[in-house]
Design an enzyme around this catalytic site. Structure first.
Site, PDB file in Angstrom:
ATOM      1  N   HIS A  79       0.815  -1.219   0.000  1.00  0.00           N
ATOM      2  CA  HIS A  79       0.000   0.000   0.000  1.00  0.00           C
ATOM      3  C   HIS A  79       0.854   1.277   0.000  1.00  0.00           C
ATOM      4  O   HIS A  79       0.404   2.326   0.448  1.00  0.00           O
ATOM      5  CB  HIS A  79      -0.984   0.009   1.174  1.00  0.00           C
ATOM      6  N   THR A  80       2.064   1.152  -0.483  1.00  0.00           N
ATOM      7  CA  THR A  80       2.933   2.342  -0.529  1.00  0.00           C
ATOM      8  C   THR A  80       2.694   3.159  -1.795  1.00  0.00           C
ATOM      9  O   THR A  80       3.017   4.337  -1.840  1.00  0.00           O
ATOM     10  CB  THR A  80       4.420   1.930  -0.505  1.00  0.00           C
ATOM     11  N   GLY A 137      -8.911 -12.798  -9.469  1.00  0.00           N
ATOM     12  CA  GLY A 137      -9.160 -12.353  -8.096  1.00  0.00           C
ATOM     13  C   GLY A 137      -8.237 -13.009  -7.086  1.00  0.00           C
ATOM     14  O   GLY A 137      -8.543 -13.054  -5.895  1.00  0.00           O
ATOM     15  N   GLY A 183      -5.135 -12.035  -6.309  1.00  0.00           N
ATOM     16  CA  GLY A 183      -4.102 -11.147  -5.773  1.00  0.00           C
ATOM     17  C   GLY A 183      -2.855 -11.080  -6.637  1.00  0.00           C
ATOM     18  O   GLY A 183      -1.817 -10.596  -6.200  1.00  0.00           O
ATOM     19  N   LEU A 184      -2.940 -11.585  -7.876  1.00  0.00           N
ATOM     20  CA  LEU A 184      -1.770 -11.527  -8.770  1.00  0.00           C
ATOM     21  C   LEU A 184      -2.002 -10.540  -9.915  1.00  0.00           C
ATOM     22  O   LEU A 184      -1.343 -10.587 -10.941  1.00  0.00           O
ATOM     23  CB  LEU A 184      -1.468 -12.924  -9.336  1.00  0.00           C
ATOM     24  N   SER A 185      -2.959  -9.654  -9.713  1.00  0.00           N
ATOM     25  CA  SER A 185      -3.258  -8.590 -10.673  1.00  0.00           C
ATOM     26  C   SER A 185      -3.740  -9.109 -12.019  1.00  0.00           C
ATOM     27  O   SER A 185      -3.273  -8.679 -13.077  1.00  0.00           O
ATOM     28  CB  SER A 185      -2.042  -7.685 -10.880  1.00  0.00           C
ATOM     29  N   SER A 186      -4.701 -10.018 -11.964  1.00  0.00           N
ATOM     30  CA  SER A 186      -5.298 -10.491 -13.215  1.00  0.00           C
ATOM     31  C   SER A 186      -5.965  -9.331 -13.954  1.00  0.00           C
ATOM     32  O   SER A 186      -5.932  -9.266 -15.177  1.00  0.00           O
ATOM     33  CB  SER A 186      -6.314 -11.599 -12.929  1.00  0.00           C
ATOM     34  N   SER A 187      -6.546  -8.397 -13.195  1.00  0.00           N
ATOM     35  CA  SER A 187      -7.246  -7.299 -13.876  1.00  0.00           C
ATOM     36  C   SER A 187      -6.267  -6.298 -14.479  1.00  0.00           C
ATOM     37  O   SER A 187      -6.488  -5.809 -15.590  1.00  0.00           O
ATOM     38  CB  SER A 187      -8.227  -6.615 -12.929  1.00  0.00           C
ATOM     39  N   ASP A 233       0.393  -2.262  -9.799  1.00  0.00           N
ATOM     40  CA  ASP A 233       0.073  -3.424 -10.635  1.00  0.00           C
ATOM     41  C   ASP A 233       0.361  -3.134 -12.107  1.00  0.00           C
ATOM     42  O   ASP A 233       0.974  -3.948 -12.807  1.00  0.00           O
ATOM     43  CB  ASP A 233      -1.407  -3.808 -10.477  1.00  0.00           C
TER      44      ASP A 233
HETATM   45  C1  GLA Z   1      -3.484  -3.651  -4.997  1.00  0.00           C
HETATM   46  C2  GLA Z   1      -3.584  -2.312  -5.710  1.00  0.00           C
HETATM   47  C3  GLA Z   1      -2.196  -1.658  -5.822  1.00  0.00           C
HETATM   48  C4  GLA Z   1      -1.501  -1.603  -4.465  1.00  0.00           C
HETATM   49  C5  GLA Z   1      -1.563  -2.956  -3.767  1.00  0.00           C
HETATM   50  C6  GLA Z   1      -1.074  -2.899  -2.340  1.00  0.00           C
HETATM   51  O1  GLA Z   1      -2.759  -4.562  -5.755  1.00  0.00           O
HETATM   52  O2  GLA Z   1      -4.137  -2.466  -6.991  1.00  0.00           O
HETATM   53  O3  GLA Z   1      -2.309  -0.385  -6.380  1.00  0.00           O
HETATM   54  O4  GLA Z   1      -2.026  -0.589  -3.668  1.00  0.00           O
HETATM   55  O5  GLA Z   1      -2.877  -3.475  -3.730  1.00  0.00           O
HETATM   56  O6  GLA Z   1       0.263  -2.547  -2.294  1.00  0.00           O
END
Ligand code: GLA
Length: 392
Positions: A42-43, A130, A132-136, A180
């Site tokens: 979340h940085t 969904g 947590g590996l940024s599929s979107s 992402d």
């Molecule tokens: C998700 C969000 C990112 C980032 C992370 C946490 O993946 O899409 O922008 O904030 O959470 O680091």
């Protein structure tokens, strides 16, 4: 059980579906990978720093012009077709996946002033949806990469990342940062990228060749748009405002505050704001320490930072959950160098870092420990891989 399809079979899926369902051949084929967040939770939207990698799971997007005045998109893995336009900013009813594509084309069109309306596309992906590996983000980036190539739109890669982010904010409702999209675009083979979200400067961080990553997905539902993600972001903004009033210099983002200064004043701000800020400012510090440790090749120190990050997610940011905590404990008990939740949290995945020759033992030990806790995760070996690119 997770069956990892290789890149070529994903490309074949998308390509064959194009010829079978649409007819003819795609003019452009783009690939965009998923990502792991290695340190720096979340940085991004706090203008901090992060270490991340693109992975070998990804999404292939095929595209060609059409003679119809609409966009036809086929999600092969979902067996769904959608017809879209880019002249309004409405969601595609009942098809979130298509709304991502529409959002990206809509914002690209506004940015380039070039109409995007008469195209056909198919896509297929190996990234768990969904998870947590940024599929979107991979879908957004692949769609943007394909269409900018097909229509020769001149858009800088960092601008593409921002356009994808805009689509996510406006069309999906997740006020995400840029981690992402930047990672999916700029990831590189066999290494991490270090991103400074204040300046959007990106640099490479090399890890020793005998380091491997494992992604562990315990199947906890994860949907950032419905999670407290946006609330956490607001809380960080609230903390920023409070710190701005207390510190003798301007605090525009949490990345402006050093750990030492924060320690002096944190008791003076609201309890939750202090907790969330402790996580963010601590993460930024851990990223800096991680870069140093990687430079020295001190992977024990690097791994310890991952465990600390996860502990801070539990204690301060409260974005973990019992399943993820069990996975991290199991990784530690199995002798992994480090493990932590990766990405937004509130579900999703854990990444585990270890020496390559320990991989099988770590996997076996973790599976056994988790089995007794009735957790049956997918374990996915993953390698840092190249960012988005055009295949054809
Ligand atoms: C998700 C969000 C990112 C980032 C992370 C946490 O993946 O899409 O922008 O904030 O959470 O680091």
């Amino acid at each position: 059980m997770f069956f990892q399809e290789d890149k070529q079979s994903i490309i074949d899926n998308a390509f064959n579906a194009y010829t079978d369902l649409i007819g003819g051949k795609p003019f452009t084929i783009a690939w965009a990978p998923g990502r792991i967040e290695v340190l720096g939770n979340h940085t991004d939207y706090n203008a901090g720093t992060a270490l991340s990698a693109a992975i070998d799971l990804g999404l292939c997007f095929c595209m060609a012009p059409s003679s119809q005045s609409y966009i036809r998109a086929i999600a092969i893995d979902l067996e769904r077709t959608a017809y879209l336009n880019t002249f309004d900013d409405l969601k595609v009813p009942g098809a979130k996946w298509a709304t991502y594509i529409k959002g990206v084309f809509y914002h690209l069109q506004r940015h380039t002033k070039q109409t995007i309306d008469e195209v056909n596309c198919t896509f297929s992906s190996s990234i768990p949806i969904g998870g947590g590996l940024s599929s979107s983000a991979a879908l957004e980036v692949a769609a943007a990469t394909a269409v900018t190539s097909l229509l020769s739109l001149n858009v800088e890669p960092k601008e593409i990342a921002k356009i994808c982010q805009k689509a996510e904010h406006q069309f999906i409702g997740t006020n995400c940062g840029l981690l992402d999209q930047i990672t999916s675009i700029f990831g590189r083979e066999n290494g991490l990228i270090h991103t400074d979200f204040q300046t959007l400067e990106i640099s490479d961080v090399t890890l020793p060749p005998d380091i491997d990553f494992l992604v562990v997905n315990p199947h906890v539902e994860h949907n950032l748009a419905d999670s407290p993600y946006n609330e956490r972001r607001e809380c960080c903004e609230h903390a920023t405002k409070q710190l701005n009033e207390l510190l003798p210099y301007p605090v525009n983002t949490l990345s402006d505050v050093s750990l030492e200064d924060f320690e002096q004043v944190k008791h003076k701000i609201d309890k939750y704001a202090a907790q969330r800020a402790t996580h963010i400012i601590g993460e930024i510090d851990r990223v800096a320490k991680g870069v140093q440790a990687a430079k020295l090749g001190d992977m024990e120190a690097f791994g310890e930072l991952l465990y600390q990050s996860h502990q801070s997610s539990i204690d301060n940011f409260e974005n973990s959950c019992p399943e993820l905590d069990h996975v991290v404990n199991a990784a530690r008990n199995a002798g992994a160098l480090g493990a932590r939740l990766s990405g937004g949290g509130f579900g999703g995945v854990v990444i585990v870092m270890m020496y390559a020759d320990r991989m099988q033992t770590v996997m076996n030990d973790m599976e056994e420990e988790l089995f007794h806790l009735d957790i049956h995760p997918d374990l996915i070996r993953t390698t840092p891989s190249a960012g988005a690119h055009i295949i054809l």
